[in-house]
Design a protein around this motif. Sequence first.
Motif, PDB file in Angstrom:
ATOM      1  N   ALA A 252       0.605  -0.991   0.247  1.00 15.32           N
ATOM      2  CA  ALA A 252       0.235   0.213  -0.136  1.00 15.32           C
ATOM      3  C   ALA A 252       1.091   0.976  -0.278  1.00 15.32           C
ATOM      4  CB  ALA A 252      -0.890  -0.158   1.429  1.00 15.32           C
ATOM      5  N   ALA A 253       0.340   2.583  -0.645  1.00 19.06           N
ATOM      6  CA  ALA A 253       1.078   3.965  -0.565  1.00 19.06           C
ATOM      7  C   ALA A 253       0.465   4.832   0.328  1.00 19.06           C
ATOM      8  CB  ALA A 253       0.811   4.113  -2.169  1.00 19.06           C
ATOM      9  N   LEU A 254       1.564   5.207   1.273  1.00 22.30           N
ATOM     10  CA  LEU A 254       1.323   5.908   2.151  1.00 22.30           C
ATOM     11  C   LEU A 254       0.947   7.850   1.477  1.00 22.30           C
ATOM     12  CD1 LEU A 254       1.371   6.537   5.428  1.00 22.30           C
ATOM     13  CD2 LEU A 254       3.682   6.823   4.789  1.00 22.30           C
ATOM     14  N   TRP A 255      -0.188   8.451   2.126  1.00 23.92           N
ATOM     15  CA  TRP A 255      -0.071   9.659   1.792  1.00 23.92           C
ATOM     16  C   TRP A 255       0.685  10.206   2.904  1.00 23.92           C
ATOM     17  CZ3 TRP A 255      -5.547  12.265   1.512  1.00 23.92           C
ATOM     18  CH2 TRP A 255      -5.228  13.970   1.021  1.00 23.92           C
ATOM     19  N   PRO A 256       1.546  10.836   3.164  1.00 25.96           N
ATOM     20  CA  PRO A 256       2.516  12.192   3.755  1.00 25.96           C
ATOM     21  C   PRO A 256       1.091  12.660   4.504  1.00 25.96           C
ATOM     22  CG  PRO A 256       3.832  11.190   2.350  1.00 25.96           C
ATOM     23  CD  PRO A 256       2.656  10.657   1.704  1.00 25.96           C
ATOM     24  N   GLY A 257       0.851  14.111   3.569  1.00 24.47           N
ATOM     25  CA  GLY A 257       0.513  14.763   3.147  1.00 24.47           C
ATOM     26  C   GLY A 257      -1.077  14.311   4.081  1.00 24.47           C
ATOM     27  N   SER A 258      -1.539  13.938   3.798  1.00 25.13           N
ATOM     28  CA  SER A 258      -3.144  12.718   4.454  1.00 25.13           C
ATOM     29  C   SER A 258      -4.580  13.995   4.773  1.00 25.13           C
ATOM     30  CB  SER A 258      -2.657  12.208   5.906  1.00 25.13           C
ATOM     31  OG  SER A 258      -2.508  11.259   5.884  1.00 25.13           O
ATOM     32  N   TRP A 259      -5.287  14.506   5.622  1.00 24.11           N
ATOM     33  CA  TRP A 259      -6.375  14.738   5.892  1.00 24.11           C
ATOM     34  C   TRP A 259      -5.536  16.311   6.494  1.00 24.11           C
ATOM     35  CZ3 TRP A 259     -10.672  15.113   4.083  1.00 24.11           C
ATOM     36  CH2 TRP A 259     -11.567  16.172   4.656  1.00 24.11           C
ATOM     37  N   SER A 260      -4.759  16.464   7.041  1.00 21.88           N
ATOM     38  CA  SER A 260      -3.911  17.454   7.445  1.00 21.88           C
ATOM     39  C   SER A 260      -3.799  18.989   6.273  1.00 21.88           C
ATOM     40  CB  SER A 260      -2.734  17.804   8.178  1.00 21.88           C
ATOM     41  OG  SER A 260      -1.485  17.060   7.229  1.00 21.88           O
TER      42      SER A 260
END
Length: 277
Positions: A252-260
């Motif tokens: 799975a790929a991580l989205w570093p920026g995410s909801w913030s």
Amino acid sequence: MTVLTRVADLLADPTAAVLLDVRWALGDPRGRQQHLEGHLPGAVYVDLETELAAPGSAAEGRHPLPSVQSLQAAARPWGVSNGSRVVVYDAGPGLAAARAWWLLRWGGLADVTILDGGLAAWTAAGGPVERGEVVPEPGDVTLTGGCLPTLSIEEAAALPGGGGVLLDARAAERYRGEVEPVDPRPGHVPGALSAPTAGNVGPDGRFLPVAVLAERFAQLGVRPGTTVGVYCGSGVTAAHEVAALAEVGIDAALWPGSWSQWSADPERPAATGTDAP
């Protein structure tokens, strides 16, 4: 990919690994003090805010990935060298430790695992603890970066409509938009599915059996071969979900920026309520 180290295995040979104590919780600055009061023998304290993240911003989120150079500069004083076996842990379920696991794997270090159950499991098994600061011999690790997949904000936005699955690892009430304790707006990315990180572990803070995790993710439409992305508030606890997926053989790929990152942009839509898989 080997993700976990069991307490019994580490007790059998605790000096065979570089031990990193990554105790951290959102809004709780006592991680270092807790480390000084008791930690696994030889464990080095790692500061998530300053060593496992770059300074936050509205454009990049609260905990952007550090540069490869800064991560390498931090890892060498931890005693990490090329070829080191590294075991990371925190107080219990691994929500913070997974960030160190993910970053070091992303950086290019092959043998990094999470101590399943963390300090709580260690002490419950009779493992010894020591007090005070640990200053090891510096290591010489060379990191390259890019060894685990990531998502940009645009890639995350496109994933649900492009045949992939975007998992939201925050608590369900934050996903539904009922509460938002830290980020600019409540809600979730349209098309994302709720998969709280807490659902990866049992009451003892250990990861659930592989078969149980596999069934959990299958119910969300995630199976081997599925394109999967994960986000949370700021890319920290989402790493725990990436670890759980890796346990069942799913990359799975991580989205570093995410909801913030997403919620700081008023042009980005915020969905509320529930999305069925």
